[in-house]
Write a protein that holds these residues in place. Sequence first.
Motif, PDB file in Angstrom:
ATOM      1  N   ARG A   1     -47.064 -42.958  49.652  1.00 30.75           N
ATOM      2  CA  ARG A   1     -48.463 -43.374  49.469  1.00 30.75           C
ATOM      3  C   ARG A   1     -48.547 -44.670  48.651  1.00 30.75           C
ATOM      4  NH1 ARG A   1     -52.192 -39.721  51.219  1.00 30.75           N
ATOM      5  NH2 ARG A   1     -51.341 -37.699  51.837  1.00 30.75           N
ATOM      6  N   TRP A   2     -47.644 -44.900  47.741  1.00 30.19           N
ATOM      7  CA  TRP A   2     -47.565 -46.187  47.040  1.00 30.19           C
ATOM      8  C   TRP A   2     -47.306 -47.305  48.051  1.00 30.19           C
ATOM      9  CZ3 TRP A   2     -47.010 -47.715  41.621  1.00 30.19           C
ATOM     10  CH2 TRP A   2     -46.508 -48.991  41.443  1.00 30.19           C
ATOM     11  N   ARG A   3     -46.329 -47.090  48.930  1.00 32.92           N
ATOM     12  CA  ARG A   3     -45.974 -48.113  49.918  1.00 32.92           C
ATOM     13  C   ARG A   3     -47.127 -48.340  50.899  1.00 32.92           C
ATOM     14  NH1 ARG A   3     -41.202 -45.093  49.980  1.00 32.92           N
ATOM     15  NH2 ARG A   3     -41.698 -44.292  52.064  1.00 32.92           N
ATOM     16  N   TRP A   4     -47.804 -47.264  51.298  1.00 27.78           N
ATOM     17  CA  TRP A   4     -48.966 -47.416  52.191  1.00 27.78           C
ATOM     18  C   TRP A   4     -50.013 -48.316  51.539  1.00 27.78           C
ATOM     19  CZ3 TRP A   4     -54.165 -46.807  52.130  1.00 27.78           C
ATOM     20  CH2 TRP A   4     -54.838 -46.729  53.346  1.00 27.78           C
ATOM     21  N   THR A   5     -50.268 -48.085  50.259  1.00 23.60           N
ATOM     22  CA  THR A   5     -51.284 -48.868  49.547  1.00 23.60           C
ATOM     23  C   THR A   5     -50.868 -50.330  49.427  1.00 23.60           C
ATOM     24  OG1 THR A   5     -51.834 -46.875  48.259  1.00 23.60           O
ATOM     25  CG2 THR A   5     -52.684 -48.995  47.460  1.00 23.60           C
ATOM     26  N   THR A   6     -49.627 -50.570  49.028  1.00 24.99           N
ATOM     27  CA  THR A   6     -49.187 -51.959  48.886  1.00 24.99           C
ATOM     28  C   THR A   6     -49.162 -52.673  50.236  1.00 24.99           C
ATOM     29  OG1 THR A   6     -46.844 -51.303  48.998  1.00 24.99           O
ATOM     30  CG2 THR A   6     -47.841 -51.477  46.811  1.00 24.99           C
ATOM     31  N   ASP A   7     -48.789 -51.960  51.301  1.00 21.04           N
ATOM     32  CA  ASP A   7     -48.802 -52.570  52.635  1.00 21.04           C
ATOM     33  C   ASP A   7     -50.221 -52.933  53.063  1.00 21.04           C
ATOM     34  OD1 ASP A   7     -46.063 -52.308  52.796  1.00 21.04           O
ATOM     35  OD2 ASP A   7     -46.101 -50.580  54.151  1.00 21.04           O
ATOM     36  N   ALA A   8     -51.180 -52.068  52.761  1.00 26.65           N
ATOM     37  CA  ALA A   8     -52.576 -52.352  53.117  1.00 26.65           C
ATOM     38  C   ALA A   8     -53.084 -53.590  52.384  1.00 26.65           C
ATOM     39  CB  ALA A   8     -53.452 -51.143  52.799  1.00 26.65           C
TER      40      ALA A   8
ATOM     41  N   GLY B   1     -61.453 -40.027  54.286  1.00 27.56           N
ATOM     42  CA  GLY B   1     -61.799 -39.080  53.238  1.00 27.56           C
ATOM     43  C   GLY B   1     -60.747 -38.948  52.159  1.00 27.56           C
ATOM     44  N   THR B   2     -59.504 -39.346  52.479  1.00 23.19           N
ATOM     45  CA  THR B   2     -58.408 -39.218  51.512  1.00 23.19           C
ATOM     46  C   THR B   2     -57.718 -40.553  51.246  1.00 23.19           C
ATOM     47  OG1 THR B   2     -58.001 -36.934  52.208  1.00 23.19           O
ATOM     48  CG2 THR B   2     -56.226 -38.052  51.018  1.00 23.19           C
ATOM     49  N   GLN B   3     -57.314 -41.246  52.318  1.00 24.29           N
ATOM     50  CA  GLN B   3     -56.575 -42.498  52.163  1.00 24.29           C
ATOM     51  C   GLN B   3     -56.773 -43.325  53.427  1.00 24.29           C
ATOM     52  OE1 GLN B   3     -52.371 -42.714  50.452  1.00 24.29           O
ATOM     53  NE2 GLN B   3     -51.938 -43.021  52.618  1.00 24.29           N
ATOM     54  N   TRP B   4     -57.537 -44.385  53.326  1.00 24.39           N
ATOM     55  CA  TRP B   4     -57.854 -45.166  54.514  1.00 24.39           C
ATOM     56  C   TRP B   4     -58.197 -46.596  54.134  1.00 24.39           C
ATOM     57  CZ3 TRP B   4     -62.825 -47.249  54.615  1.00 24.39           C
ATOM     58  CH2 TRP B   4     -63.795 -46.636  53.801  1.00 24.39           C
ATOM     59  N   TYR B   5     -58.145 -47.492  55.139  1.00 27.72           N
ATOM     60  CA  TYR B   5     -58.657 -48.844  54.930  1.00 27.72           C
ATOM     61  C   TYR B   5     -59.404 -49.305  56.176  1.00 27.72           C
ATOM     62  CZ  TYR B   5     -54.757 -51.039  57.564  1.00 27.72           C
ATOM     63  OH  TYR B   5     -53.876 -51.429  58.529  1.00 27.72           O
ATOM     64  N   ALA B   6     -60.294 -50.245  55.973  1.00 26.16           N
ATOM     65  CA  ALA B   6     -61.066 -50.815  57.071  1.00 26.16           C
ATOM     66  C   ALA B   6     -61.445 -52.242  56.715  1.00 26.16           C
ATOM     67  CB  ALA B   6     -62.321 -49.992  57.350  1.00 26.16           C
ATOM     68  N   ASP B   7     -61.480 -53.103  57.742  1.00 28.43           N
ATOM     69  CA  ASP B   7     -61.864 -54.500  57.582  1.00 28.43           C
ATOM     70  C   ASP B   7     -63.307 -54.677  58.021  1.00 28.43           C
ATOM     71  OD1 ASP B   7     -59.235 -54.934  56.830  1.00 28.43           O
ATOM     72  OD2 ASP B   7     -58.612 -55.506  58.860  1.00 28.43           O
ATOM     73  N   VAL B   8     -64.075 -55.421  57.234  1.00 29.76           N
ATOM     74  CA  VAL B   8     -65.508 -55.597  57.484  1.00 29.76           C
ATOM     75  C   VAL B   8     -65.854 -57.070  57.442  1.00 29.76           C
ATOM     76  CG1 VAL B   8     -67.829 -55.000  56.693  1.00 29.76           C
ATOM     77  CG2 VAL B   8     -65.973 -53.330  56.471  1.00 29.76           C
TER      78      VAL B   8
ATOM     79  N   VAL C   1     -59.866 -50.695  50.754  1.00 31.09           N
ATOM     80  CA  VAL C   1     -58.727 -49.777  50.728  1.00 31.09           C
ATOM     81  C   VAL C   1     -59.109 -48.608  49.819  1.00 31.09           C
ATOM     82  CG1 VAL C   1     -56.283 -49.489  50.239  1.00 31.09           C
ATOM     83  CG2 VAL C   1     -57.134 -51.718  51.017  1.00 31.09           C
ATOM     84  N   LEU C   2     -59.186 -47.395  50.383  1.00 34.15           N
ATOM     85  CA  LEU C   2     -59.606 -46.212  49.632  1.00 34.15           C
ATOM     86  C   LEU C   2     -58.417 -45.258  49.480  1.00 34.15           C
ATOM     87  CD1 LEU C   2     -62.679 -45.951  48.789  1.00 34.15           C
ATOM     88  CD2 LEU C   2     -62.259 -47.522  50.694  1.00 34.15           C
ATOM     89  N   VAL C   3     -58.148 -44.846  48.250  1.00 29.40           N
ATOM     90  CA  VAL C   3     -56.971 -44.022  47.957  1.00 29.40           C
ATOM     91  C   VAL C   3     -57.348 -42.883  47.014  1.00 29.40           C
ATOM     92  CG1 VAL C   3     -55.248 -45.802  48.404  1.00 29.40           C
ATOM     93  CG2 VAL C   3     -56.329 -45.684  46.149  1.00 29.40           C
TER      94      VAL C   3
ATOM     95  N   GLY D   1     -62.245 -49.454  63.699  1.00 31.27           N
ATOM     96  CA  GLY D   1     -60.927 -49.942  63.324  1.00 31.27           C
ATOM     97  C   GLY D   1     -60.335 -49.326  62.083  1.00 31.27           C
ATOM     98  N   LEU D   2     -60.942 -48.262  61.561  1.00 25.68           N
ATOM     99  CA  LEU D   2     -60.423 -47.644  60.340  1.00 25.68           C
ATOM    100  C   LEU D   2     -59.012 -47.119  60.564  1.00 25.68           C
ATOM    101  CD1 LEU D   2     -62.223 -45.423  57.807  1.00 25.68           C
ATOM    102  CD2 LEU D   2     -60.205 -44.474  58.923  1.00 25.68           C
ATOM    103  N   GLN D   3     -58.160 -47.340  59.564  1.00 30.96           N
ATOM    104  CA  GLN D   3     -56.771 -46.888  59.598  1.00 30.96           C
ATOM    105  C   GLN D   3     -56.531 -45.890  58.472  1.00 30.96           C
ATOM    106  OE1 GLN D   3     -54.474 -48.108  61.978  1.00 30.96           O
ATOM    107  NE2 GLN D   3     -56.319 -49.043  62.852  1.00 30.96           N
ATOM    108  N   GLY D   4     -55.746 -44.828  58.765  1.00 27.55           N
ATOM    109  CA  GLY D   4     -55.402 -43.868  57.740  1.00 27.55           C
ATOM    110  C   GLY D   4     -56.110 -42.548  57.923  1.00 27.55           C
ATOM    111  N   GLU D   5     -56.225 -41.794  56.845  1.00 24.05           N
ATOM    112  CA  GLU D   5     -56.819 -40.458  56.851  1.00 24.05           C
ATOM    113  C   GLU D   5     -58.176 -40.531  56.157  1.00 24.05           C
ATOM    114  OE1 GLU D   5     -55.895 -35.950  55.118  1.00 24.05           O
ATOM    115  OE2 GLU D   5     -54.442 -37.575  54.827  1.00 24.05           O
TER     116      GLU D   5
END
Length: 285
Positions: free
Chosen positions: A116-123, A78-85, A95-97, A72-76
């Motif tokens: 990328r700011w908006r992606w992070t705040t949305d996550a 290694g660079t910018q992603w999030y996953a629920d565990v 949330v990794l940025v 279920g990982l979302q994003g890229e």
Amino acid sequence: MLDAIAELKPQLNLALGDLGYESGIEEQFCDMVTGKLGTDLPYQLVTGNHESDGHEGDIENYIRCLPNKLPGLQGEYGTQWYADVPEKDPVVRFVLVSPGIDFRNGPLDYSKGSERWRWTTDAIDSAKSQGIPWTVVGMHVPCFSVGRYGCQAGEEFTNMLIEKKVDLVLSGHDHVYQRTHQLSTGASCPGLKPAAFSRGCLADSDGTMRQGQGTVFATVGTGGIGLYDINSKDPEMGYFAMTSGKNRNPTFGTLDVKATAEELTARFVPAKGYSLKDSFAIQRG
């Protein structure tokens, strides 16, 4: 350090960048990791500055030999992603940025209002709207530090994480272990300033904290490369509950983080032959 992780038998491991410090040894590094931890453990990556632009390794090569293993990982990855565990009924969103480090085409834009700011705040916001109990942000560079570096993550970006009430922010880069008290913004602290200290920004300064009161920052740059000195005269020292470096109880090791629906706990686990101890807990309700 990998032996210490192996003894913990974790569900996953976050590797926050600066992996090999030399080009051409990515597969050697991956073989070392899987040799110690097995091939099934999610050993999850975000790039550091040493492999982000390829000058001392290439994050793409590390991704190939240590691929994402979280469903279920979302994003890229290694660079910018999030996953629920765990993926079903999660208790934590990671949330990794990658603010504050150079890539082949320069630094990524994490300025206020950027994509990328908006992606992070949305996550972060969607984790809270979905009722996921805990939000943990990971990135290579810290902002607050009493080691060698300044606020490479960016003042505005870091204050945004506090304002969004992220529970825990993890980083590497500075070759020290340092963990803050719970920090917050509000009437007594409009925003934290790098290279300064304001007592009004301390939300809680003991080892047991309440969720929503502030954010804890932990730099765990203790994976095996040479340690840096702690600067005890740094104005930011007042924010820190524990520090360790070359000149202060030098220790290699890892941070063992556990999350349940009601509590997030963490303890520093030293590698064999080292003695540093640190632990804290954040409770809900």
